[in-house]
Design an enzyme around this catalytic site. Structure first.
Site, short mmCIF file in Angstrom:
data_model
loop_
_atom_site.label_atom_id
_atom_site.label_comp_id
_atom_site.label_asym_id
_atom_site.label_seq_id
_atom_site.Cartn_x
_atom_site.Cartn_y
_atom_site.Cartn_z
N MET A 1 0.89 -1.31 0.08
CA MET A 1 0.05 -0.07 0.03
C MET A 1 0.93 1.29 -0.03
O MET A 1 1.66 1.39 0.94
CB MET A 1 -0.95 0.05 1.21
N CYS B 1 -2.49 -1.91 -10.39
CA CYS B 1 -2.78 -0.32 -10.19
C CYS B 1 -3.48 0.37 -11.34
O CYS B 1 -2.83 0.40 -12.28
CB CYS B 1 -1.40 0.26 -9.57
N HIS C 1 -6.46 -9.79 -6.68
CA HIS C 1 -7.57 -8.73 -5.98
C HIS C 1 -8.83 -8.91 -6.73
O HIS C 1 -8.85 -8.91 -7.96
CB HIS C 1 -6.83 -7.43 -6.34
N GLY D 1 -8.56 -8.67 -0.99
CA GLY D 1 -9.82 -7.76 -1.14
C GLY D 1 -10.94 -8.11 -0.14
O GLY D 1 -11.52 -8.90 -0.25
N GLY D 2 -11.03 -7.17 0.80
CA GLY D 2 -12.20 -6.89 1.58
C GLY D 2 -12.29 -7.94 2.81
O GLY D 2 -13.24 -8.36 3.40
C1 LIG Z 1 -3.70 3.49 0.64
C2 LIG Z 1 -3.58 2.27 -0.48
C3 LIG Z 1 -2.20 2.01 -1.51
C4 LIG Z 1 -2.30 0.87 -2.21
N1 LIG Z 1 -0.88 0.81 -2.82
C5 LIG Z 1 -0.94 -0.35 -3.60
C6 LIG Z 1 0.28 -0.85 -4.12
O1 LIG Z 1 1.19 0.10 -3.99
N2 LIG Z 1 0.50 -1.84 -4.90
C7 LIG Z 1 -0.73 -2.70 -5.26
O2 LIG Z 1 -0.47 -3.81 -5.71
N3 LIG Z 1 -1.93 -2.62 -4.34
C8 LIG Z 1 -2.00 -1.19 -3.79
N4 LIG Z 1 -3.11 -1.05 -2.95
C9 LIG Z 1 -4.19 -2.16 -3.20
C10 LIG Z 1 -4.06 -3.05 -2.01
O3 LIG Z 1 -2.74 -4.00 -2.18
C11 LIG Z 1 -5.19 -4.20 -2.18
O4 LIG Z 1 -5.32 -4.96 -3.09
C12 LIG Z 1 -6.61 -3.55 -2.06
O5 LIG Z 1 -6.55 -2.36 -0.82
C13 LIG Z 1 -7.83 -4.30 -1.37
O6 LIG Z 1 -7.45 -5.26 -0.39
P1 LIG Z 1 -8.04 -4.79 0.89
O7 LIG Z 1 -9.53 -4.75 0.66
O8 LIG Z 1 -7.79 -6.04 2.01
O9 LIG Z 1 -7.74 -3.38 1.32
C14 LIG Z 1 -3.27 0.14 -2.23
C15 LIG Z 1 -4.16 0.12 -1.38
C16 LIG Z 1 -4.54 1.29 -0.32
C17 LIG Z 1 -5.52 1.29 0.68
#
Ligand SMILES: Cc1cc2nc3c(=O)[nH]c(=O)nc-3n(C[C@H](O)[C@H](O)[C@H](O)COP(=O)(O)O)c2cc1C
Length: 275
Positions: free
Chosen positions: A13, A95, A168, A209-210
């Site tokens: 992230m 991304c 994701h 995801g989620g």
């Molecule tokens: C602030 C933020 C920055 C993120 N930066 C990246 C990143 O650098 N590379 C990446 O593959 N995903 C990035 N993501 C996506 C997360 O890795 C993840 O796929 C997404 O938040 C879904 O997972 P979650 O629902 O558990 O948060 C980012 C997500 C957030 C919230």
């Protein structure tokens, strides 16, 4: 039994999983695989003596996520990461930000799996021996059928197939949605990930995801090799914000009611060792 040494991971992230934050997560629990923020291959190449600034000190739990599309540069960056003692590299294929699209990397690479395969092959030629994994979406724009996702996985079967693919479980829209909206608006489709993992039993997949509760992670682990948690996994994400913006303390106070999620997972019967 999972085929991954650390089946549960904390998602990459940007502006969150910086070296300091990862160090804090290690203190909370040593059990998880921790992904750095996405780092562009050129940043690694141009600051090769100083990559600890981006990725921290090499630690066995750390996966360095690379962004980029040029096979030569990606391979060189991965080699530099390897030479600094890191044990794994991940390629960002998910991304959707405008800037990342403009650079032809991130989620747009889902449309050109041969480029991802070229990157992997080039890494092979450049003596990158550490595992190189992929983090992708289920699809992009109208390329969102299960066949599209399966074709993407098949196309990665190059001379150096990724030993682990993290999906994701939502597609992204390359136009009209911000990265934040792209993490929330397209609906989660876990079935698509379960089906993909089932179709390619020789490959190793994680779902992302989620995931917000220990129970959900436990359930996922009964269906797939790994589970990656992002926003919730780092309840401490909010803590991170509190570090950066101390005045936000009150707005973010809910985190005070939410003890460290990694500790909840530690206590959630996911591991045979008592904590
Ligand atoms: C602030 C933020 C920055 C993120 N930066 C990246 C990143 O650098 N590379 C990446 O593959 N995903 C990035 N993501 C996506 C997360 O890795 C993840 O796929 C997404 O938040 C879904 O997972 P979650 O629902 O558990 O948060 C980012 C997500 C957030 C919230």
């Amino acid at each position: 039994m999972s085929r991954l040494a650390r089946p549960i991971s904390v998602a990459p992230m940007i502006d969150v999983t910086n070296p300091h934050f990862l160090q804090m997560l290690r203190i909370i629990s040593p059990r998880y695989s921790l992904y750095t923020e996405m780092i562009h291959s050129n940043a690694i190449i141009n600051h090769r003596e100083d990559i600890s600034r981006f990725a921290g000190v090499a630690h066995e739990d750390t996966v360095v996520q690379l962004g980029g599309c040029d096979p030569g540069n990606m391979a060189l960056a991965a080699k530099i990461v390897q030479d600094h003692g890191f044990k794994e590299v991940n390629i960002n294929v998910g991304c959707p930000s405008d800037r990342v699209q403009h650079g032809n990397f991130g989620a747009v690479l889902m449309k050109t799996p041969h480029v991802v395969a070229n990157i992997l092959n080039e890494m092979e030629k450049t003596s990158v021996q550490i595992p190189v994994t992929i983090k992708c979406r289920t699809g992009v724009d109208d390329l969102d059928s299960i066949e599209f996702l399966h074709n993407f996985v098949i196309q990665l079967s190059c001379s150096r197939p990724p030993p682990h693919i993290i999906i994701h479980a939502r597609k992204c829209h390359l136009r009209g949605l911000s990265p934040r909206q792209n993490r929330n608006i397209p609906p989660l489709d876990y079935n698509r990930v379960w089906q993909t993992a089932k179709k390619y039993p020789q490959a190793v997949f994680s779902i992302n995801g989620g995931f917000r509760t220990t129970e959900a992670v436990i359930e996922a682990m009964s269906k797939i090799h790994g589970c990656m948690v992002g926003r919730e996994g780092t309840c401490s994400y909010h803590l991170n914000l509190v570090f950066h913006f101390p005045d936000a303390n009150t707005i973010l106070s809910p985190v005070m009611d939410n003890p460290m999620f990694l500790q909840q997972l530690d206590r959630g019967q996911l591991f045979s060792i008592d904590v």
